[in-house]
Design an enzyme around this catalytic site. Structure first.
Site, PDB file in Angstrom:
ATOM      1  N   ILE A 149      16.214 -24.083 -66.900  1.00  9.59           N
ATOM      2  CA  ILE A 149      15.943 -24.551 -68.264  1.00  9.59           C
ATOM      3  C   ILE A 149      14.467 -24.344 -68.618  1.00  9.59           C
ATOM      4  O   ILE A 149      14.146 -23.821 -69.692  1.00  9.59           O
ATOM      5  CB  ILE A 149      16.373 -26.029 -68.427  1.00  9.59           C
ATOM      6  N   THR A 200      12.341 -30.904 -64.339  1.00 18.10           N
ATOM      7  CA  THR A 200      12.609 -30.989 -62.893  1.00 18.10           C
ATOM      8  C   THR A 200      13.870 -31.826 -62.691  1.00 18.10           C
ATOM      9  O   THR A 200      14.294 -32.534 -63.606  1.00 18.10           O
ATOM     10  CB  THR A 200      11.461 -31.712 -62.167  1.00 18.10           C
ATOM     11  N   ALA A 228      15.215 -33.827 -69.465  1.00 16.35           N
ATOM     12  CA  ALA A 228      15.707 -33.563 -68.098  1.00 16.35           C
ATOM     13  C   ALA A 228      16.393 -34.812 -67.545  1.00 16.35           C
ATOM     14  O   ALA A 228      17.627 -34.910 -67.583  1.00 16.35           O
ATOM     15  CB  ALA A 228      14.558 -33.115 -67.209  1.00 16.35           C
ATOM     16  N   ARG A 229      15.600 -35.766 -67.070  1.00 18.86           N
ATOM     17  CA  ARG A 229      16.166 -36.994 -66.537  1.00 18.86           C
ATOM     18  C   ARG A 229      15.242 -38.164 -66.839  1.00 18.86           C
ATOM     19  O   ARG A 229      14.019 -38.046 -66.685  1.00 18.86           O
ATOM     20  CB  ARG A 229      16.338 -36.899 -65.001  1.00 18.86           C
ATOM     21  N   ASP A 253      15.497 -37.238 -74.724  1.00 20.21           N
ATOM     22  CA  ASP A 253      16.963 -37.091 -74.749  1.00 20.21           C
ATOM     23  C   ASP A 253      17.583 -37.952 -73.653  1.00 20.21           C
ATOM     24  O   ASP A 253      18.785 -38.170 -73.650  1.00 20.21           O
ATOM     25  CB  ASP A 253      17.316 -35.610 -74.519  1.00 20.21           C
ATOM     26  N   GLU A 258      20.902 -45.554 -69.251  1.00 22.13           N
ATOM     27  CA  GLU A 258      21.605 -44.991 -70.414  1.00 22.13           C
ATOM     28  C   GLU A 258      22.904 -45.751 -70.638  1.00 22.13           C
ATOM     29  O   GLU A 258      23.672 -45.915 -69.681  1.00 22.13           O
ATOM     30  CB  GLU A 258      21.882 -43.511 -70.180  1.00 22.13           C
ATOM     31  N   HIS A 276      21.240 -38.248 -74.894  1.00 24.53           N
ATOM     32  CA  HIS A 276      21.575 -37.314 -73.808  1.00 24.53           C
ATOM     33  C   HIS A 276      22.474 -36.178 -74.327  1.00 24.53           C
ATOM     34  O   HIS A 276      23.593 -35.980 -73.863  1.00 24.53           O
ATOM     35  CB  HIS A 276      22.251 -38.055 -72.646  1.00 24.53           C
ATOM     36  N   GLY A 278      21.462 -32.866 -74.551  1.00 27.26           N
ATOM     37  CA  GLY A 278      21.023 -31.523 -74.154  1.00 27.26           C
ATOM     38  C   GLY A 278      22.175 -30.547 -73.969  1.00 27.26           C
ATOM     39  O   GLY A 278      22.136 -29.406 -74.427  1.00 27.26           O
ATOM     40  N   ALA A 279      23.205 -31.006 -73.281  1.00 29.31           N
ATOM     41  CA  ALA A 279      24.308 -30.101 -72.939  1.00 29.31           C
ATOM     42  C   ALA A 279      25.483 -30.239 -73.891  1.00 29.31           C
ATOM     43  O   ALA A 279      26.544 -29.646 -73.664  1.00 29.31           O
ATOM     44  CB  ALA A 279      24.770 -30.406 -71.518  1.00 29.31           C
TER      45      ALA A 279
HETATM   46  N1  LIG Z   1      19.587 -33.339 -71.130  1.00 30.40           N
HETATM   47  C1  LIG Z   1      20.653 -32.755 -70.621  1.00 30.40           C
HETATM   48  O1  LIG Z   1      21.750 -32.912 -71.129  1.00 30.40           O
HETATM   49  C2  LIG Z   1      20.504 -31.857 -69.447  1.00 30.40           C
HETATM   50  C3  LIG Z   1      21.343 -30.736 -69.330  1.00 30.40           C
HETATM   51  C4  LIG Z   1      21.196 -29.897 -68.232  1.00 30.40           C
HETATM   52  C5  LIG Z   1      20.259 -30.208 -67.262  1.00 30.40           C
HETATM   53  N2  LIG Z   1      19.504 -31.323 -67.368  1.00 30.40           N
HETATM   54  C6  LIG Z   1      18.485 -31.654 -66.372  1.00 30.40           C
HETATM   55  O2  LIG Z   1      17.412 -30.732 -66.513  1.00 30.40           O
HETATM   56  C7  LIG Z   1      16.720 -30.611 -65.270  1.00 30.40           C
HETATM   57  C8  LIG Z   1      16.462 -29.154 -64.959  1.00 30.40           C
HETATM   58  O3  LIG Z   1      17.678 -28.443 -64.826  1.00 30.40           O
HETATM   59  P1  LIG Z   1      17.674 -26.904 -64.349  1.00 30.40           P
HETATM   60  O4  LIG Z   1      19.064 -26.425 -64.504  1.00 30.40           O
HETATM   61  O5  LIG Z   1      16.573 -26.176 -64.991  1.00 30.40           O
HETATM   62  O6  LIG Z   1      17.347 -27.117 -62.811  1.00 30.40           O
HETATM   63  P2  LIG Z   1      16.731 -26.053 -61.814  1.00 30.40           P
HETATM   64  O7  LIG Z   1      17.092 -26.530 -60.458  1.00 30.40           O
HETATM   65  O8  LIG Z   1      17.074 -24.684 -62.208  1.00 30.40           O
HETATM   66  O9  LIG Z   1      15.157 -26.245 -62.001  1.00 30.40           O
HETATM   67  C9  LIG Z   1      14.440 -27.344 -61.540  1.00 30.40           C
HETATM   68  C10 LIG Z   1      13.040 -26.862 -61.190  1.00 30.40           C
HETATM   69  O10 LIG Z   1      12.234 -27.990 -60.880  1.00 30.40           O
HETATM   70  C11 LIG Z   1      11.349 -27.605 -59.861  1.00 30.40           C
HETATM   71  N3  LIG Z   1      10.818 -28.768 -59.193  1.00 30.40           N
HETATM   72  C12 LIG Z   1      11.424 -29.543 -58.264  1.00 30.40           C
HETATM   73  N4  LIG Z   1      10.581 -30.514 -57.869  1.00 30.40           N
HETATM   74  C13 LIG Z   1       9.452 -30.359 -58.583  1.00 30.40           C
HETATM   75  C14 LIG Z   1       8.211 -31.062 -58.630  1.00 30.40           C
HETATM   76  N5  LIG Z   1       7.994 -32.133 -57.859  1.00 30.40           N
HETATM   77  N6  LIG Z   1       7.269 -30.640 -59.483  1.00 30.40           N
HETATM   78  C15 LIG Z   1       7.474 -29.561 -60.265  1.00 30.40           C
HETATM   79  N7  LIG Z   1       8.612 -28.830 -60.253  1.00 30.40           N
HETATM   80  C16 LIG Z   1       9.591 -29.240 -59.425  1.00 30.40           C
HETATM   81  C17 LIG Z   1      12.189 -26.721 -58.970  1.00 30.40           C
HETATM   82  O11 LIG Z   1      11.372 -25.868 -58.180  1.00 30.40           O
HETATM   83  C18 LIG Z   1      13.015 -25.947 -59.972  1.00 30.40           C
HETATM   84  O12 LIG Z   1      12.409 -24.711 -60.280  1.00 30.40           O
HETATM   85  C19 LIG Z   1      17.596 -31.354 -64.265  1.00 30.40           C
HETATM   86  O13 LIG Z   1      17.070 -32.657 -64.110  1.00 30.40           O
HETATM   87  C20 LIG Z   1      18.946 -31.457 -64.941  1.00 30.40           C
HETATM   88  O14 LIG Z   1      19.681 -32.532 -64.465  1.00 30.40           O
HETATM   89  C21 LIG Z   1      19.593 -32.143 -68.453  1.00 30.40           C
HETATM   90  O1  LIG Z   2      27.276 -34.074 -69.062  1.00 27.46           O
HETATM   91  C1  LIG Z   2      26.361 -34.010 -69.876  1.00 27.46           C
HETATM   92  O2  LIG Z   2      26.495 -33.889 -71.077  1.00 27.46           O
HETATM   93  C2  LIG Z   2      24.925 -34.067 -69.358  1.00 27.46           C
HETATM   94  C3  LIG Z   2      24.637 -32.892 -68.498  1.00 27.46           C
HETATM   95  C4  LIG Z   2      23.243 -32.834 -67.987  1.00 27.46           C
HETATM   96  O3  LIG Z   2      22.600 -34.021 -67.897  1.00 27.46           O
HETATM   97  C5  LIG Z   2      23.205 -32.083 -66.690  1.00 27.46           C
HETATM   98  O4  LIG Z   2      22.479 -32.485 -65.787  1.00 27.46           O
HETATM   99  O5  LIG Z   2      23.909 -31.057 -66.591  1.00 27.46           O
END
Ligand SMILES: NC(=O)c1ccc[n+]([C@@H]2O[C@H](COP(=O)([O-])OP(=O)(O)OC[C@H]3O[C@@H](n4cnc5c(N)ncnc54)[C@H](O)[C@@H]3O)[C@@H](O)[C@H]2O)c1
Ligand SMILES: O=C(O)CC[C@@H](O)C(=O)O
Length: 524
Positions: A149, A200, A228-229, A253, A258, A276, A278-279
């Site tokens: 992301i 992250t 992210a989280r 988000d 939550e 929440h 994002g997805a």
């Molecule tokens: N809001 C939503 O609905 C939604 C949807 C999808 C994903 N997410 C969240 O988004 C986040 C990222 O998802 P992604 O698919 O890009 O994951 P990903 O695993 O592709 O990327 C995560 C990155 O974080 C880096 N990282 C880990 N620890 C770290 C630290 N201490 N400092 C800096 N960088 C660090 C990793 O090296 C990696 O490159 C996750 O927390 C995921 O759960 C949220």
């Molecule tokens: O299920 C969702 O909509 C949230 C997904 C998102 O937080 C994820 O980590 O993929």
């Protein structure tokens, strides 16, 4: 019949492959509504709302796989799932674009005050001077976490003419150059950025990463985003830095809890929020649902999964290559466990020939699972075998050798007990099958399957006849028989395969035959 519980809202279209299967029943209910049937389910599909805790896993003894339709598995106790032998899979890239777009939409909305202006106009006001914003163009964007992301957000930011500074300990120079971003330390990102967005996972290291200490290192007037989280930006610290005016605004988000309830963050005009989302797009939900549904289907059909959190991942191609060795190793483990029916301290597996070039971790896990299966009352499989072996004080290791003993490939297993060591060797012959070619000091050749009877005896004329007589008079039909000996007149062995399992009484009758030293049945 496999039963799947879908406990969070997941795209119906994505679930179609599961619904189409005659052997699968899909039940769509919250965990609390399915309490009475929890013990029946083989698979559980969730988004982020269902908390897959140890307590829930105990209530689901038949569970084999948990599929997370999304990326983050922080709602799943992966360690507990591993202990219970439950595979955890996710859909790592189905919602990347949606979440990156949502982040970008939040960023634009934040600096142009779109949600506040929207509410104002809807309240019949027309106050243009209250909502003067800033351009994104030329601004410095800090990205913390540059995975799927984070890097998609960077591409969009570059297209908007932003300067992008990235902190990710695992980011390579080549990748940064390719995407036109600069690699920085966390402190540099904090000091340089007008806007900071975090991408992250939530881990011990990232929880509270943007807390009081680090927020104090940011520019006055910084904007912050968290899609992210909840918890990566410490919420209490954020409240403090919004109150003192250091942070100009935030877009959130996700929240530590939550839904966040009546959280102080919600009362700031310059904090914009989404629940929440994002997805939450049609495309992302279809992608993640399809991805987990296909993976679960594969898994329930005995095929490998490609995005497991607690198993080494295997491509289809690799799986096809290791499949026979995987089965051979499991059977070798089962034979060793039953034959060495006593406490074991150490297991060593040696790979030679073509098998040594494959993903042997998976094969070793299979062997361990086969070994532990007859000894452990709870579920044991590739997921938890290493953990269970460790808990039971059994050390295990892999070795590689060029000693193939004349075969194209060879797996050799040695099990060390207190006073006894047992070695067995197996090979896979394409278009013929798996064969055991060495057994406790004897060269032999038999297929490791079915109901086997192993007999050690003195090499004397008539032994085969005596065994045949006892078995025949009790209607135990012999399917195949292999014999071996170390030297003429010395110790010899027979390995018989029978049509049915042998009962213990008959086994005792065989041991009573003169010159038979021992007889053991092996159920594979
Ligand atoms: N809001 C939503 O609905 C939604 C949807 C999808 C994903 N997410 C969240 O988004 C986040 C990222 O998802 P992604 O698919 O890009 O994951 P990903 O695993 O592709 O990327 C995560 C990155 O974080 C880096 N990282 C880990 N620890 C770290 C630290 N201490 N400092 C800096 N960088 C660090 C990793 O090296 C990696 O490159 C996750 O927390 C995921 O759960 C949220
Ligand atoms: O299920 C969702 O909509 C949230 C997904 C998102 O937080 C994820 O980590 O993929």
């Amino acid at each position: 019949m496999f039963r799947i519980l879908v406990s969070d809202p997941i795209s119906e279209e994505g679930l179609a492959p599961l619904r189409k299967s005659e052997h699968i029943e899909v039940v769509q209910k919250k965990v609390t509504e399915a309490e009475e049937r929890l013990h029946e389910f083989d698979a559980l599909l969730v988004r982020s709302a269902t908390k897959v805790t140890e307590e829930l896993l105990v209530k689901m003894p038949n569970l084999k796989i948990v599929g997370r339709a999304g990326v983050g598995v922080d709602n799943i106790d992966v360690e507990a799932a591993t202990r219970h032998g439950v595979v955890v899979i996710n859909a790592p890239n189905g919602n990347t674009i949606s979440t990156a777009e949502h982040t970008f939409a939040m960023m634009a909305a934040l600096v142009r005050h779109i949600p506040q202006a929207h509410v104002s106009v809807k309240s019949r006001e027309w106050n243009r001077s209250a909502f003067v914003g800033s351009e994104l163009h030329g601004k410095h964007l800090g990205i913390v976490g540059f995975g799927r992301i984070g890097s998609e957000v960077a591409k969009r930011a570059r297209a908007f003419g932003m300067n992008v500074h990235v902190y990710d300990p695992f980011l390579t120079k080549e990748r940064a150059e390719k995407l036109g971003v600069s690699i920085c330390s966390l402190d540099e990102v904090l000091a340089l950025s007008d806007i900071i967005t975090v991408h992250t996972p939530l881990t011990k290291e990232t929880k509270g990463l943007l807390g009081e200490k680090n927020l104090a290192k940011t520019k006055k007037g910084v904007y912050l985003l968290n899609c992210a989280r909840g918890g990566i930006i410490d919420e209490q610290a954020l409240v403090k830095f919004l109150e003192n005016g250091h942070v100009a605004g935030a877009a959130l988000d996700v929240f530590e809890q939550e839904p966040p309830g009546d959280h102080p963050l919600l009362s700031f005009d310059n904090v914009i929020v989404t629940p929440h989302l994002g997805a939450s797009t049609i495309e992302a939900q279809l992608n993640v649902a399809t991805q987990v549904a296909e993976e679960v289907l594969q898994f329930l059909n005995g095929k490998p999964v490609t995005s497991s959190i607690n198993l080494p991942t295997l491509s289809k191609d690799l799986y096809e290559k290791i499949q026979s060795f995987y089965t051979l190793a499991k059977k070798m483990g089962m034979i060793a466990s039953q034959y060495m029916n006593l406490p074991v301290q150490e297991i060593t597996v040696t790979y030679a020939g073509t098998v040594a070039d494959l993903e042997t971790t998976y094969i070793t896990r299979s062997l361990l699972a086969g070994f532990l299966k007859p000894r452990v009352a709870s579920t044991v499989n590739e997921v938890n075998a290493a953990m269970i072996a460790k808990e039971r004080g059994i050390t295990f290791g892999e070795k590689f050798s060029d000693q193939t003993h004349g075969y194209a490939n060879c797996i050799s297993l040695t099990v060390y007990g207190e006073n006894k060591t047992f070695t067995i060797m197996g090979t896979h012959i394409p278009n013929y099958g798996n064969r055991i070619v060495y057994f406790d000091g004897f060269s032999i050749d038999f297929a490791p399957e079915g109901h086997l009877l192993y007999i050690q005896h003195q090499d004397k004329p008539g032994m085969i006849g005596k065994v045949g007589n006892v078995l025949g008079s009790h209607h135990a039909n012999i399917a195949t028989m292999q014999v071996g000996r170390q030297q003429a007149g010395g110790r010899a062995i027979m390995m018989l395969s029978l049509d049915k399992p042998l009962d213990d009484e008959l086994l005792e009758k065989l041991v009573d035959i003169e010159d038979i030293e021992s007889a053991k049945k092996l159920e594979l």
